[in-house]
Design an enzyme around this catalytic site. Structure first.
Site, short mmCIF file in Angstrom:
data_model
loop_
_atom_site.label_atom_id
_atom_site.label_comp_id
_atom_site.label_asym_id
_atom_site.label_seq_id
_atom_site.Cartn_x
_atom_site.Cartn_y
_atom_site.Cartn_z
CG ASP A 236 18.39 12.84 -20.08
OD1 ASP A 236 18.23 13.88 -20.75
OD2 ASP A 236 17.55 11.91 -20.05
CE LYS B 266 16.62 7.45 -20.56
NZ LYS B 266 17.41 8.70 -20.30
CG ASP C 153 14.83 12.90 -17.85
OD1 ASP C 153 14.95 13.06 -19.07
OD2 ASP C 153 13.76 13.09 -17.24
CG ASN C 154 13.99 9.88 -19.24
OD1 ASN C 154 15.13 10.22 -19.57
ND2 ASN C 154 12.92 10.52 -19.69
CD GLU D 299 11.48 14.01 -22.61
OE1 GLU D 299 11.25 13.97 -21.38
OE2 GLU D 299 12.33 13.31 -23.14
O1 LIG Z 1 16.36 7.01 -24.37
C1 LIG Z 1 16.39 8.14 -23.89
N1 LIG Z 1 17.53 8.78 -23.63
C2 LIG Z 1 18.78 8.14 -23.99
C3 LIG Z 1 19.76 9.23 -24.29
C4 LIG Z 1 20.88 8.97 -24.92
C5 LIG Z 1 21.86 10.03 -25.24
O2 LIG Z 1 23.03 9.80 -24.45
C6 LIG Z 1 24.09 9.29 -25.28
N2 LIG Z 1 24.66 8.19 -24.52
C7 LIG Z 1 24.05 7.04 -24.20
N3 LIG Z 1 24.87 6.28 -23.46
C8 LIG Z 1 26.03 6.97 -23.31
C9 LIG Z 1 27.22 6.69 -22.65
N4 LIG Z 1 28.21 7.63 -22.67
C10 LIG Z 1 28.01 8.80 -23.32
N5 LIG Z 1 26.87 9.12 -23.99
C11 LIG Z 1 25.90 8.19 -23.98
C12 LIG Z 1 23.44 8.92 -26.59
O3 LIG Z 1 24.35 9.04 -27.67
C13 LIG Z 1 22.31 9.95 -26.68
O4 LIG Z 1 22.79 11.21 -27.09
C14 LIG Z 1 15.13 8.86 -23.60
C15 LIG Z 1 13.96 8.36 -24.16
C16 LIG Z 1 12.75 9.01 -23.92
N6 LIG Z 1 11.57 8.46 -24.51
O5 LIG Z 1 10.46 8.99 -24.24
O6 LIG Z 1 11.67 7.46 -25.24
C17 LIG Z 1 12.69 10.18 -23.16
C18 LIG Z 1 13.86 10.68 -22.59
O7 LIG Z 1 13.86 11.81 -21.82
C19 LIG Z 1 15.08 10.03 -22.80
O8 LIG Z 1 16.20 10.54 -22.19
MG LIG Z 2 15.67 11.99 -20.72
#
Ligand SMILES: O=C(NC/C=C/[C@H]1O[C@@H](n2cnc3cncnc32)[C@H](O)[C@@H]1O)c1cc([N+](=O)[O-])cc(O)c1O
Ligand SMILES: [Mg+2]
Length: 214
Positions: free
Chosen positions: A141, A144, A169-170, A199
């Site tokens: 999650d 992406k 997810d997603n 969500e």
């Molecule tokens: O962009 C989305 N999720 C990205 C999530 C990112 C999270 O994971 C961490 N991260 C990233 N690479 C990492 C590598 N290593 C560790 N943490 C990391 C980031 O610091 C953040 O806390 C998203 C967007 C939507 N949306 O509707 O736009 C809906 C969703 O459910 C989503 O999950």
């Molecule tokens: Mg997500």
């Protein structure tokens, strides 16, 4: 100073949830995100699918990529057997700090190891650092465009065994086209799409459950 959305989400948990009650923490975050400020938690609808996968597997070793505020971390940890190992990776220090407090409010800090760092750096070190051979379940999650490279990295590092489950997810919104293409065409996986909604919205999204065939 201006608060951040994760800080306001944590305040909502501390105000509305009961310490030591994971379900009340999940409910408080869902209420906040549905009625006050949207946030990118897996949410209640996809969360039920996540719950059913975790419950059915009763996993001994779980990896979460992308903790964010700890919503899915709490959902997963509340369902794990007593001596299960659960590692969640988060590279943003601000998000990690909030997640630690959300996880603690739920009373689950003993069940979760939140590791601050990037998945690409940590996946190769997990075996030696945490004494984990393979993961039974991985919840993807995070960014992406990291799903595919990190999945290949987990394969290369021998972190998956016959029967390991990847739950992503997603896969529709925001979408992970290169990951979906790979996982659905690879003979190493058996995949199934669980249709749901993004969500707190009516937009289509879903979870892809993929079983590693070894
Ligand atoms: O962009 C989305 N999720 C990205 C999530 C990112 C999270 O994971 C961490 N991260 C990233 N690479 C990492 C590598 N290593 C560790 N943490 C990391 C980031 O610091 C953040 O806390 C998203 C967007 C939507 N949306 O509707 O736009 C809906 C969703 O459910 C989503 O999950
Ligand atoms: Mg997500």
């Amino acid at each position: 100073t201006q608060s951040t959305r994760p800080q306001r989400l944590l305040s909502a948990v501390q105000k509305n949830a009961t310490r030591g009650d994971p379900c009340s923490v999940v409910r408080a975050i869902d209420d906040f995100c549905r009625h006050k400020e949207w946030a990118m938690n897996v949410g209640d609808e996809k969360g039920c699918i996540l719950d059913s996968v975790v419950s059915e597997m009763n996993p001994a070793a779980v990896l979460e990529l992308g903790t964010y505020c700890g919503y899915s971390t709490v959902r997963i940890a509340r369902l794990l057997p007593p001596d299960a190992k659960f590692i969640t990776l988060e590279f943003n220090p601000g998000f990690a700090a909030i997640a630690r407090q959300v996880i603690a409010w739920a009373g689950l800090e003993e069940k979760v190891q939140l590791v601050e760092g990037a998945s690409g750096d940590w996946i190769p070190k997990i075996k030696e650092q945490f004494g984990i051979k393979t993961f039974d379940l991985v919840f993807l999650d995070h960014w992406k465009d990291r799903y595919l490279p990190d999945t290949k990295l987990m394969e290369e590092c021998g972190l998956l065994r016959k029967g390991s489950v990847l739950l992503a997810d997603n896969v529709i919104c925001p979408g992970t086209p290169d990951y979906l293409e790979y996982i659905r065409s690879s003979p190493k996986y058996e995949s199934r799409y669980f249709k749901s909604h993004l969500e707190y919205t009516k937009v289509e999204d879903g979870l892809e459950k993929s079983i590693f065939l070894g």
